[in-house]
Design a protein around this motif. Structure first.
Motif, short mmCIF file in Angstrom:
data_model
loop_
_atom_site.label_atom_id
_atom_site.label_comp_id
_atom_site.label_asym_id
_atom_site.label_seq_id
_atom_site.Cartn_x
_atom_site.Cartn_y
_atom_site.Cartn_z
N ARG A 404 0.86 -1.18 0.00
CA ARG A 404 0.00 0.00 0.00
C ARG A 404 0.90 1.23 0.00
NH1 ARG A 404 -5.20 -0.40 0.54
NH2 ARG A 404 -6.10 -2.26 1.47
N PRO A 405 0.47 2.30 -0.65
CA PRO A 405 1.32 3.50 -0.65
C PRO A 405 1.35 4.16 0.73
CG PRO A 405 -0.76 3.89 -1.80
CD PRO A 405 -0.73 2.44 -1.45
N ASN A 406 2.55 4.57 1.15
CA ASN A 406 2.64 5.40 2.36
C ASN A 406 2.55 6.87 1.90
OD1 ASN A 406 5.01 5.98 1.14
ND2 ASN A 406 6.30 4.86 2.62
N ARG A 407 2.83 7.79 2.80
CA ARG A 407 2.66 9.21 2.45
C ARG A 407 3.47 9.59 1.21
NH1 ARG A 407 1.72 13.81 6.34
NH2 ARG A 407 1.44 12.08 7.80
N GLU A 408 4.73 9.14 1.17
CA GLU A 408 5.60 9.52 0.05
C GLU A 408 5.10 8.92 -1.27
OE1 GLU A 408 7.62 11.86 -0.72
OE2 GLU A 408 6.90 12.34 1.31
N ALA A 409 4.76 7.62 -1.19
CA ALA A 409 4.27 6.96 -2.40
C ALA A 409 2.95 7.59 -2.83
CB ALA A 409 4.09 5.47 -2.13
N HIS A 439 -4.89 13.37 3.17
CA HIS A 439 -5.12 11.93 3.04
C HIS A 439 -4.38 11.13 4.12
CE1 HIS A 439 -5.82 8.60 -0.19
NE2 HIS A 439 -5.93 8.11 1.02
N PHE A 440 -3.15 11.56 4.41
CA PHE A 440 -2.33 10.72 5.30
C PHE A 440 -2.22 11.26 6.73
CE2 PHE A 440 -1.33 9.26 1.10
CZ PHE A 440 -1.16 7.89 1.26
N ALA A 441 -2.94 12.35 7.02
CA ALA A 441 -2.86 12.89 8.38
C ALA A 441 -3.51 11.93 9.38
CB ALA A 441 -3.58 14.23 8.43
N GLU A 442 -2.87 11.79 10.53
CA GLU A 442 -3.43 10.87 11.52
C GLU A 442 -4.32 11.66 12.46
OE1 GLU A 442 -0.50 8.27 13.12
OE2 GLU A 442 -0.15 7.40 11.12
N THR A 443 -5.39 12.19 11.94
CA THR A 443 -6.28 13.03 12.73
C THR A 443 -7.54 12.26 13.11
OG1 THR A 443 -7.27 13.74 10.68
CG2 THR A 443 -5.58 15.17 11.58
N GLU A 459 -6.32 0.22 18.92
CA GLU A 459 -5.57 1.15 18.08
C GLU A 459 -6.47 1.60 16.93
OE1 GLU A 459 -0.96 0.40 17.33
OE2 GLU A 459 -2.22 -0.32 15.70
N PHE A 460 -6.09 2.71 16.34
CA PHE A 460 -6.87 3.17 15.19
C PHE A 460 -6.05 3.06 13.91
CE2 PHE A 460 -8.79 5.53 18.71
CZ PHE A 460 -10.09 5.06 18.56
N GLY A 464 -5.20 6.95 5.61
CA GLY A 464 -3.95 6.76 4.88
C GLY A 464 -3.43 5.33 4.97
N ASP A 465 -3.76 4.65 6.07
CA ASP A 465 -3.27 3.27 6.22
C ASP A 465 -3.96 2.33 5.24
OD1 ASP A 465 -1.57 3.89 8.36
OD2 ASP A 465 -3.30 3.92 9.73
N LEU A 466 -5.08 2.77 4.71
CA LEU A 466 -5.80 1.93 3.75
C LEU A 466 -5.83 2.59 2.37
CD1 LEU A 466 -8.65 0.67 6.04
CD2 LEU A 466 -6.89 -0.72 4.99
N ALA A 467 -4.81 3.42 2.12
CA ALA A 467 -4.77 4.09 0.81
C ALA A 467 -4.34 3.09 -0.25
CB ALA A 467 -3.76 5.23 0.86
N SER A 468 -4.72 3.38 -1.48
CA SER A 468 -4.23 2.56 -2.60
C SER A 468 -4.18 3.43 -3.83
CB SER A 468 -5.16 1.38 -2.84
OG SER A 468 -6.38 1.82 -3.38
N GLY A 469 -3.44 2.97 -4.83
CA GLY A 469 -3.34 3.71 -6.09
C GLY A 469 -4.72 3.88 -6.70
N ALA A 470 -5.55 2.83 -6.57
CA ALA A 470 -6.88 2.89 -7.17
C ALA A 470 -7.71 3.98 -6.51
CB ALA A 470 -7.56 1.54 -7.02
N ILE A 471 -7.58 4.10 -5.18
CA ILE A 471 -8.36 5.12 -4.47
C ILE A 471 -7.88 6.52 -4.88
CG2 ILE A 471 -8.79 6.13 -2.18
CD1 ILE A 471 -8.88 3.27 -1.11
N ILE A 472 -6.57 6.69 -4.96
CA ILE A 472 -6.03 8.01 -5.32
C ILE A 472 -6.49 8.38 -6.73
CG2 ILE A 472 -3.90 9.31 -5.76
CD1 ILE A 472 -2.65 7.79 -3.40
N ALA A 473 -6.40 7.41 -7.64
CA ALA A 473 -6.84 7.69 -9.02
C ALA A 473 -8.32 8.08 -9.01
CB ALA A 473 -6.63 6.45 -9.88
N ALA A 474 -9.12 7.39 -8.18
CA ALA A 474 -10.56 7.67 -8.15
C ALA A 474 -10.83 9.05 -7.54
CB ALA A 474 -11.27 6.59 -7.36
#
Ligand code: ADP
Length: 553
Positions: A404-409, A439-443, A459-460, A464-474
Motif C-alpha cells: 500500500r502507498p505510504n505518504r511519500e508513495a 489523506h495521510f494525516a493521523e487526525t 488502536e486506530f 492513509g493506512d488503507l490508501a491505494s493507487g486505485a483510491i487516489i486515481a478515483a
C-alpha cells in the motif's frame, strides 16, 4: 272378420311415415307381430323400415368394432417393449450393417426400403425386436467431446479426454471422412463412443484477452520502486543476458507472483511489464515482438464439472503457445491466483476431489521454455495460500510484494494523476501536497478502523493506512468531475481546486466499493496485513462512532 289395425300416426301430429321413421327396431317388430297375431299380412313398409333399422344397427356395430380394434392396437403398442437405438458403425454389403448397441456389436439386417443416405456410418439407427435396422435418426445429437491427438495413416483417429481417461482410437463418421482433421481439434463422439461424428468449435476462449496493452511506462506507476526493480531483475535480466544465465547454470523463472492488497497496482505492474519488456528487447536486440496480454481471473477458470477447469487451464496455455508461435511476446496474467492455485481450497469449488489443477499447471509451465514463449504473472491478495509447488525454482520463484502507498508513495501517485496538462486552480505542487497531507494525516477525522487486539490493546487505523493507487486515481477523477461541473455552470473553465480534491477525498472514502459495506471483521482483515491470530475485532470507526453518538451502543 279381421279386426282393423289402427294405423300409426292417424289424427293430428306427425305423419304415419314420420312416426314409422322414429320407431326403434323393437317397436317395429311389435307392430308387425300384432298383425301376424291376427293372421294379417303386415304392410310392406313396416318391414322396409325394420330392415333399415337393422341396417343402421349393423353399421353402428361395425364402427364400434373398428374403434375397439384401434384401441386394442394402441394399448398393444403401449405395452410393447421399447426398441433399441444403436450407432451404425458401417454397412456390410447392401443388406446388413454392423451396429453398436450399449457396448455390444451386432450384425443386423437392414430394411431394404430404407434409402442409403440415411444409413451412413455414425448415424443412430432403430432396431426392431429382431435387431433389424428399421429406421434412422441421423447423427447423434449429443456425446462426449474429446481432443484429437493423432490421425492414423488409415484415417482412424486417436483421441484423448481431459478428465484423465486413456486415449482411444475411433473411426470417423462418413460425414467427417473428407474433413482435414488435425491434432488439437475438439471432436464429439457418438453416445457409444465409437465414432467421431462432429467437429465442435473450441470452447469459448477467454474473452478478457487483450491483443496489446496501452503503453504504460514504469513512471506511470507511483511508489512501487522496489516492486518495479524486482520485476526488472527477474524478467529483463534473464531475457537480455540469456547467455550469462546459461553459463552460470542459473534457472530462469517462467514468471513471477505479485502479491499485496487490492487496488495497489498489481495489474498495472503486469501490463507495464509487457509494454516495457517489448521496448527493452527492441532497444537491446533490434527485434520487435508485439506483446499479447491475456488476463484472466482465477475464479473464472473454476468450474463445477469434473475436468472442465483442467480443460480451461490447458486451453489457456495452448492459446498462449499459439500466440507465441505467431511471434508475439505473450503474457499470461492470472488475477486472484490463490483461487485456482491455492493449497487450502484444494483448487476446486466446494467438493472433496483432490485438485489436479496445480500439478497440471506445473506440468504446463515445465513444458514451456523459460521466458522464450510465455511470461506467467500471478497476482494474489493472499500469497500465503498459493501452493508451494508453483513457487519452485524454474517455475515462478519470484514473489514480489506490492505494498500500500505510504505518504511519500501517495504523493507520487497524486503527482501522476494530477499531471501538468490538467487545468489546475493552484500551483500543482501545493495542490499535491495539500491533498496528500489531508489523506495521510493521523487526525480524528481520518480515523477509519478500530482494531481490538487479543492483548486488550486498541488502536486506530487512519484513512492513509488503507490508501491505494486505485483510491487516489478515483479521488482525482472525482475532483475533475467537480471542476467540470463548475465550469459548465459558470460558463468559464475552472481548474481543479484544493476544495475539489478534499471533497472528492471525503466522498471516495465514504463510497469506495473496495471497502466492505459491513462491519464484519473477516472482510476488513483481508484489506490489512494484520495476523488474524492477534486481532479480535476490526470495526469501521465511523460506524461505531456514529452509533455511539446516536446512543445505540
Ligand atoms: P490490483 O491489480 O493490485 O488490484 P490495479 O493494478 O488493478 O490493482 O489498480 C487499479 C487502478 O488503480 C489502476 O488501473 C491504476 O489506475 C490505479 N493504480 C493502482 N496502483 C497504482 C500505482 N501504484 N500507481 C498509479 N496508479 C495506480
Amino acid at each position: 272378420m279381421a279386426r282393423r289395425r289402427r294405423e300409426p300416426g292417424t289424427g293430428t301430429g306427425p305423419s304415419p311415415e314420420e312416426r314409422l321413421e322414429r320407431m326403434s327396431a323393437l317397436q317395429l317388430i311389435d307392430l308387425i307381430s300384432e298383425h301376424l297375431a291376427i293372421q294379417e299380412k303386415p304392410p310392406t313398409r313396416y318391414v322396409r323400415h325394420l330392415r333399415n333399422r337393422v341396417e343402421e344397427l349393423e353399421d353402428i356395430r361395425d364402427q364400434a368394432e373398428g374403434a375397439l380394434s384401434e384401441l386394442n392396437d394402441a394399448v398393444e403398442k403401449l405395452r410393447a417393449p421399447a426398441l433399441r437405438l444403436g450407432t451404425l458403425l458401417h454397412r456390410i454389403g447392401n443388406e446388413r450393417a454392423l451396429v453398436c448397441v450399449g457396448g455390444g456389436e451386432y450384425v443386423c439386417n437392414v430394411d431394404p426400403l430404407l434409402p442409403d443416405a440415411v444409413l451412413e456410418g455414425g448415424m443412430r439407427v432403430l432396431l426392431n425386436e429382431a435387431y433389424a435396422v428399421t429406421d434412422s435418426f441421423g447423427l447423434d445429437k449429443s456425446g462426449p467431446v474429446v481432443r484429437l491427438t493423432e490421425v492414423l495413416p488409415d484415417g482412424r483417429i486417436r483421441v484423448g479426454q481431459d478428465a484423465g481417461i486413456t486415449d482411444t482410437v475411433v473411426v470417423r463418421a462418413d460425414a467427417l471422412r473428407k474433413e482435414a482433421l488435425k491434432p488439437g481439434m475438439d471432436l464429439r463422439l457418438d453416445a457409444n463412443q465409437r465414432v467421431a461424428v462432429e467437429i465442435v468449435a473450441p470452447a469459448r476462449r477467454f474473452d478478457r484477452s487483450l491483443s496489446t496493452v496501452e503503453p504504460i511506462p514504469w513512471s506511470d506507476i507511483g511508489g512501487q520502486d522496489a516492486a518495479v526493480q524486482a520485476i526488472r531483475d527477474s524478467i529483463e535480466m534473464p531475457i537480455l543476458h540469456a547467455n550469462l544465465f546459461k553459463r552460470f547454470e542459473h534457472p530462469v523463472p517462467k514468471g513471477f507472483l505479485l502479491y499485496g492488497p487490492p487496488g495497489c497496482g498489481k495489474t498495472l505492474l503486469g501490463k507495464a511489464t509487457a509494454h516495457n519488456l517489448r521496448r527493452q528487447i527492441q532497444t537491446e536486440t533490434g527485434e520487435d515482438r508485439p506483446e499479447f496480454f491475456i488476463s484472466v481471473k482465477g475464479p473464472e477458470i473454476l468450474n463445477m464439472w469434473v475436468g472442465e477447469s483442467e480443460r480451461q487451464v490447458r486451453e489457456l496455455f495452448s492459446q498462449c503457445r499459439d500466440k507465441a508461435e505467431e511471434g508475439y511476446l505473450v503474457f499470461l496474467f492470472i488475477d486472484e491466483a490463490e483461487s485456482v492455485l491455492g493449497t487450502r481450497h484444494g483448487g476446486r469449488v466446494g467438493n472433496a476431489i483432490i485438485s489436479t489443477l496445480v500439478p497440471m499447471f506445473c506440468a504446463e509451465m515445465d513444458g514451456m521454455e523459460a521466458l522464450r514463449n510465455v511470461v506467467v504473472i500471478l497476482a494474489s491478495n493472499r500469497a500465503d495460500l498459493i501452493d508451494p509447488a508453483i513457487l519452485r525454482p524454474g517455475r515462478i520463484d519470484r514473489k514480489i510484494r506490492v505494498r500500500r502507498p505510504n505518504r511519500e508513495a501517495g504523493r507520487e501517485i497524486y503527482g501522476i494523476y494530477l499531471n501538468e496538462r490538467l487545468p489546475l486552480a493552484e500551483d500543482r505542487r501545493k495542490l499535491i501536497d495539500a491533498v496528500t497531507e489531508a489523506h495521510f494525516a493521523e487526525t480524528e477525522e481520518n480515523r477509519f478502523l478500530e482494531i481490538a487486539y487479543r492483548s486488550g490493546r486498541r488502536e486506530f487505523l487512519h484513512r492513509g493506512d488503507l490508501a491505494s493507487g486505485a483510491i487516489i486515481a478515483a479521488i482525482v477523477e472525482r475532483a475533475k468531475e467537480l471542476a467540470i461541473k463548475r465550469s459548465v455552470l459558470s460558463g468559464a473553465e475552472s481548474g481543479i481546486t484544493r476544495e475539489d480534491l478534499l471533497t472528492a477525498f471525503e466522498r471516495e472514502y465514504r463510497e469506495n466499493e473496495l471497502f466492505p459495506p459491513t462491519d464484519i471483521t473477516e472482510d476488513w482483515l483481508k484489506l490489512t496485513d494484520f495476523d488474524p491470530q492477534n486481532v479480535v475485532r476490526l470495526t469501521p470507526y465511523r460506524l461505531r462512532h456514529d452509533a455511539e453518538r446516536r446512543g445505540s451502543i
